[in-house]
Design an enzyme around this catalytic site. Structure first.
Site, PDB file in Angstrom:
ATOM      1  N   LYS A 161       0.884  -1.405  -0.286  1.00 48.63           N
ATOM      2  CA  LYS A 161      -0.199  -0.300  -0.013  1.00 48.63           C
ATOM      3  C   LYS A 161       1.357   1.285  -0.177  1.00 48.63           C
ATOM      4  O   LYS A 161       1.612   1.268   0.997  1.00 48.63           O
ATOM      5  CB  LYS A 161      -0.920   0.393   1.745  1.00 48.63           C
ATOM      6  CG  LYS A 161      -1.617  -1.457   1.769  1.00 48.63           C
ATOM      7  CD  LYS A 161      -2.649  -0.813   3.110  1.00 48.63           C
ATOM      8  CE  LYS A 161      -3.279  -1.787   3.773  1.00 48.63           C
ATOM      9  NZ  LYS A 161      -4.394  -1.925   4.564  1.00 48.63           N
ATOM     10  N   ARG A 211     -15.784  -1.774   8.542  1.00 48.06           N
ATOM     11  CA  ARG A 211     -15.661  -0.235   9.098  1.00 48.06           C
ATOM     12  C   ARG A 211     -16.101   0.209  10.642  1.00 48.06           C
ATOM     13  O   ARG A 211     -17.515  -0.237  10.252  1.00 48.06           O
ATOM     14  CB  ARG A 211     -16.180   0.363   8.347  1.00 48.06           C
ATOM     15  CG  ARG A 211     -16.472   2.234   8.162  1.00 48.06           C
ATOM     16  CD  ARG A 211     -14.882   3.201   8.769  1.00 48.06           C
ATOM     17  NE  ARG A 211     -13.762   2.617   7.846  1.00 48.06           N
ATOM     18  CZ  ARG A 211     -13.972   4.137   6.713  1.00 48.06           C
ATOM     19  NH1 ARG A 211     -14.716   4.599   5.807  1.00 48.06           N
ATOM     20  NH2 ARG A 211     -13.108   3.993   5.855  1.00 48.06           N
ATOM     21  N   GLU A 282      -6.388  -0.262   9.284  1.00 54.02           N
ATOM     22  CA  GLU A 282      -6.322   1.487   9.573  1.00 54.02           C
ATOM     23  C   GLU A 282      -7.400   2.276  10.550  1.00 54.02           C
ATOM     24  O   GLU A 282      -8.125   2.115  10.912  1.00 54.02           O
ATOM     25  CB  GLU A 282      -6.696   2.676   8.257  1.00 54.02           C
ATOM     26  CG  GLU A 282      -6.004   1.368   6.702  1.00 54.02           C
ATOM     27  CD  GLU A 282      -6.122   2.132   5.386  1.00 54.02           C
ATOM     28  OE1 GLU A 282      -6.684   3.712   5.716  1.00 54.02           O
ATOM     29  OE2 GLU A 282      -6.024   1.651   4.019  1.00 54.02           O
TER      30      GLU A 282
END
Length: 315
Positions: A161, A211, A282
């Site tokens: 990434k 998420r 993340e």
């Protein structure tokens, strides 16, 4: 006196209203009778040490064909606002950093900025996750080709990434055969001139990249699992993934409890944790999304919860 809320965002005419989290926030604020002012990054300035904004009065509608009306903009001090939502999408480039520095002056003058400008600068969404190494998968951040190749050799199947991407852009999977590893490393590190992240592949991506939305350090009780499209390893909705709401698991809550206090300490009122399987990948602080999908599937009012917390900051 009513609350005056300014928003800094990408051009409002370009959003997808049915799924845009910033629009959800603006609708929630408007329902409370708050006055809305619209700006983009181009509408910010500093004069004689004072932060200014070219503000346009804004009215929003929950209508997929006509979702806003905008008045004539005028230059005014940002200090006239009570709240500023900084909702500009990444990348966190030089212009984004300059915007946060202008917002520092507004914050100095008493404006509540969500999220805090300092936190937006400090908390790179991929690097910030590494502060919680005990809940992260094996990973390396480097621009050294030998170190990156050694990590791939150790783990066999990896995800590569860039550190400043969003929406799944420029994310590569490299399997044990190392096919195209060299060119991927050259591309992501700009031939060794910038850092990248390499992370052990998490097979549970097939079950979705979840998420988890966080409001003042506490999780919304449902996550949006973003399921990869056929033939994809990325769950991002922008990369064709499909969103499916799910109650938080015990592990999800454990990860949220691990990260939440640090979000509060840094003044990050609204964040999105990305979790694959049992691992945090993340911590999104710039412009987290998925409000509208979760609201629609579970009858929630996530933006309303956020406005309640913001109101505590300014009243």
């Amino acid at each position: 006196m009513g609350i005056r809320l300014g928003v800094i965002m990408d051009p409002i005419e370009t959003i997808k209203p049915v799924k845009d989290s910033t629009l959800a926030m603006l609708l929630a604020a408007q329902r409370r009778g708050w006055e809305l002012m619209y700006m983009t990054q181009a509408d910010l300035a500093i004069r004689q040490g004072e932060a200014l904004g070219r503000m346009a009065p804004l009215r929003v509608m929950d209508d997929g064909s006509r979702w806003f009306e905008r008045g004539e903009p005028q230059w005014r001090p940002l200090a006239e606002l009570d709240v500023i939502l900084m909702r500009k999408d990444p990348p966190v480039d030089d212009q984004f950093i300059a915007t946060t520095q202008i917002l520092d002056l507004a914050e100095r003058d008493g404006v509540c900025v969500v999220n805090r400008p300092q936190a937006l600068r400090d908390c790179n969404e991929k690097l910030f996750a590494t502060h919680f190494a005990d809940v992260c998968p094996p990973l390396i951040v480097s621009r050294d080709m030998d170190a990156l190749r050694a990590f791939h050799a150790e783990h066999g199947d990896v995800i590569c990434k860039p550190l400043d991407g969003m929406g799944g852009a420029s994310i590569f999977r490299v399997k044990a055969d190392g096919d195209n590893l060299g060119v991927i490393l050259e591309t992501l590190t700009a031939h060794g001139r910038r850092q990248m992240m390499m992370q052990a592949f998490i097979p549970e991506i097939r079950e979705g990249d979840k998420r988890i939305l966080m409001i003042r350090g506490e999780p919304v009780p449902y996550a949006l699992a973003r399921l990869p499209a056929q033939g994809e390893h990325r769950g991002n909705l922008a990369a064709g993934g499909r969103g499916e709401g799910r109650p938080l698991s015990d592990r999800d809550r454990e990860i949220a409890a691990r990260v939440g206090p640090e979000l509060v300490r840094r003044g990050i009122l609204f964040a999105g944790l990305d979790v694959i399987g049992d691992w945090l990948t993340e911590v999104n602080v710039t412009s987290p999304t998925c409000i509208r999908e979760l609201d629609a599937q579970f009858g929630l009012d996530i933006a309303g919860q956020l406005m309640d917390e913001i109101e505590k900051e300014v009243v």
